[in-house]
Design a protein around this motif. Structure first.
Motif, mmCIF file in Angstrom:
data_model
loop_
_atom_site.group_PDB
_atom_site.id
_atom_site.type_symbol
_atom_site.label_atom_id
_atom_site.label_comp_id
_atom_site.label_asym_id
_atom_site.label_seq_id
_atom_site.Cartn_x
_atom_site.Cartn_y
_atom_site.Cartn_z
ATOM 1 N N UNK A 41 9.939 8.200 -8.242
ATOM 2 C CA UNK A 41 9.259 7.509 -9.332
ATOM 3 C C UNK A 41 8.759 6.139 -8.890
ATOM 4 N N UNK A 42 7.840 5.597 -9.664
ATOM 5 C CA UNK A 42 7.282 4.273 -9.438
ATOM 6 C C UNK A 42 7.184 3.590 -10.793
ATOM 7 N N UNK A 43 7.915 2.505 -11.013
ATOM 8 C CA UNK A 43 7.922 1.850 -12.331
ATOM 9 C C UNK A 43 6.532 1.469 -12.843
ATOM 10 N N UNK A 95 -1.294 11.801 -14.238
ATOM 11 C CA UNK A 95 -0.554 13.030 -13.968
ATOM 12 C C UNK A 95 -1.531 14.130 -13.543
ATOM 13 N N UNK A 96 -1.879 14.154 -12.257
ATOM 14 C CA UNK A 96 -2.759 15.230 -11.783
ATOM 15 C C UNK A 96 -1.982 16.542 -11.732
ATOM 16 N N UNK A 97 -2.679 17.605 -11.428
ATOM 17 C CA UNK A 97 -2.027 18.917 -11.349
ATOM 18 C C UNK A 97 -0.936 18.926 -10.284
ATOM 19 N N UNK A 98 -1.162 18.222 -9.197
ATOM 20 C CA UNK A 98 -0.157 18.141 -8.134
ATOM 21 C C UNK A 98 -0.304 16.826 -7.384
ATOM 22 N N UNK A 99 0.802 16.306 -6.899
ATOM 23 C CA UNK A 99 0.740 15.132 -6.032
ATOM 24 C C UNK A 99 1.401 15.460 -4.688
ATOM 25 N N UNK A 104 5.066 10.255 -3.159
ATOM 26 C CA UNK A 104 5.656 10.054 -4.481
ATOM 27 C C UNK A 104 4.638 9.399 -5.391
ATOM 28 N N UNK A 105 5.081 9.001 -6.589
ATOM 29 C CA UNK A 105 4.161 8.405 -7.552
ATOM 30 C C UNK A 105 3.629 7.050 -7.097
ATOM 31 N N UNK A 106 4.417 6.296 -6.352
ATOM 32 C CA UNK A 106 3.929 5.004 -5.855
ATOM 33 C C UNK A 106 2.773 5.212 -4.880
ATOM 34 N N UNK A 107 2.978 6.077 -3.911
ATOM 35 C CA UNK A 107 1.939 6.374 -2.931
ATOM 36 C C UNK A 107 0.693 6.920 -3.633
ATOM 37 N N UNK A 170 2.894 -4.803 -10.864
ATOM 38 C CA UNK A 170 4.049 -4.914 -11.771
ATOM 39 C C UNK A 170 3.745 -5.922 -12.875
ATOM 40 N N UNK A 171 3.188 -7.073 -12.488
ATOM 41 C CA UNK A 171 2.867 -8.105 -13.477
ATOM 42 C C UNK A 171 1.805 -7.607 -14.461
ATOM 43 N N UNK A 172 0.766 -6.953 -13.942
ATOM 44 C CA UNK A 172 -0.328 -6.478 -14.801
ATOM 45 C C UNK A 172 0.169 -5.476 -15.838
ATOM 46 N N UNK A 173 0.913 -4.475 -15.401
ATOM 47 C CA UNK A 173 1.353 -3.459 -16.356
ATOM 48 C C UNK A 173 2.371 -4.033 -17.340
#
Length: 192
Positions: A41-43, A95-99, A104-107, A170-173
């Motif tokens: 995961x990626x926060x 959330x694409x069909x596959x990563x 991972x989500x960060x990459x 991180x700051x933006x989100x």
């Protein structure tokens, strides 16, 4: 045909596209819960998922003001449908069909951030046009803050496109999500 009847027709079509967007985000979150160790995961990614969910729910709420439009044109209808499609694209970018091509989500998020933030900037511009469509009484309720908010979001999206800085993202989100919550509570608690 009276404007409220047209609005109901347009609202149904918009609702289908918004429903697909919400479904995509919720399915992605459920997949993470069901298979927590499958993809790191990626926060920041989760933060944007929550922000977009809030935006979609908010979009559905604020579009109710369209019922007061005195007349409808095909251009207005087309604009609203394209707006909902842009929101759907944001959901698909999160959330694409596959990563499977990414670690991972960060990459994934950092590699695809240009697309995500280009479309996010588009939503800011679409919101501006949407606000103007609803008329002077509608956009007058936001004061100068709205006219400051639009360019700031566009600048932040431009920076987000350009930089992979984790601190910036991180700051933006974080600030973006908190600001959206406060903005909604201040301006959209009731429809009147």
């Amino acid at each position: 045909m009276p404007s409220p009847d047209i609005f109901q027709h347009v609202r149904i079509i918009m609702g289908m596209v918004i429903g697909l967007s919400v479904t995509r985000l919720l399915n992605g979150l459920v997949r993470i819960i069901q298979h927590p160790g499958q993809t790191p995961l990626y926060p920041v990614h989760i933060g944007w998922v929550l922000t977009l969910l809030l935006m979609l729910v908010h979009f559905w709420w604020w579009e109710f003001w369209l019922i007061a439009l005195p007349s409808w044109t095909f251009q207005t209808y087309l604009f609203l449908i394209v707006y909902t499609i842009v929101l759907f694209f944001l959901s698909a970018f999160l959330f694409p069909d596959t990563i499977s091509d990414y670690a991972g989500y960060e990459d994934f998020f950092l590699a695809r951030r240009r697309w995500f933030f280009a479309f996010f900037a588009l939503t800011v511009l679409f919101d501006l046009v949407d606000t103007l469509i609803k008329g002077p009484a509608h956009y007058a309720m936001f004061s100068a803050e709205y006219w400051f908010r639009v360019p700031v979001y566009l600048i932040l999206c431009g920076i987000a496109i350009a930089t992979p800085s984790r601190r910036f993202h991180i700051a933006f989100v974080t600030v973006g999500l908190l600001y959206e919550i406060i903005w909604i509570l201040r301006h959209f608690e009731t429809l009147s």
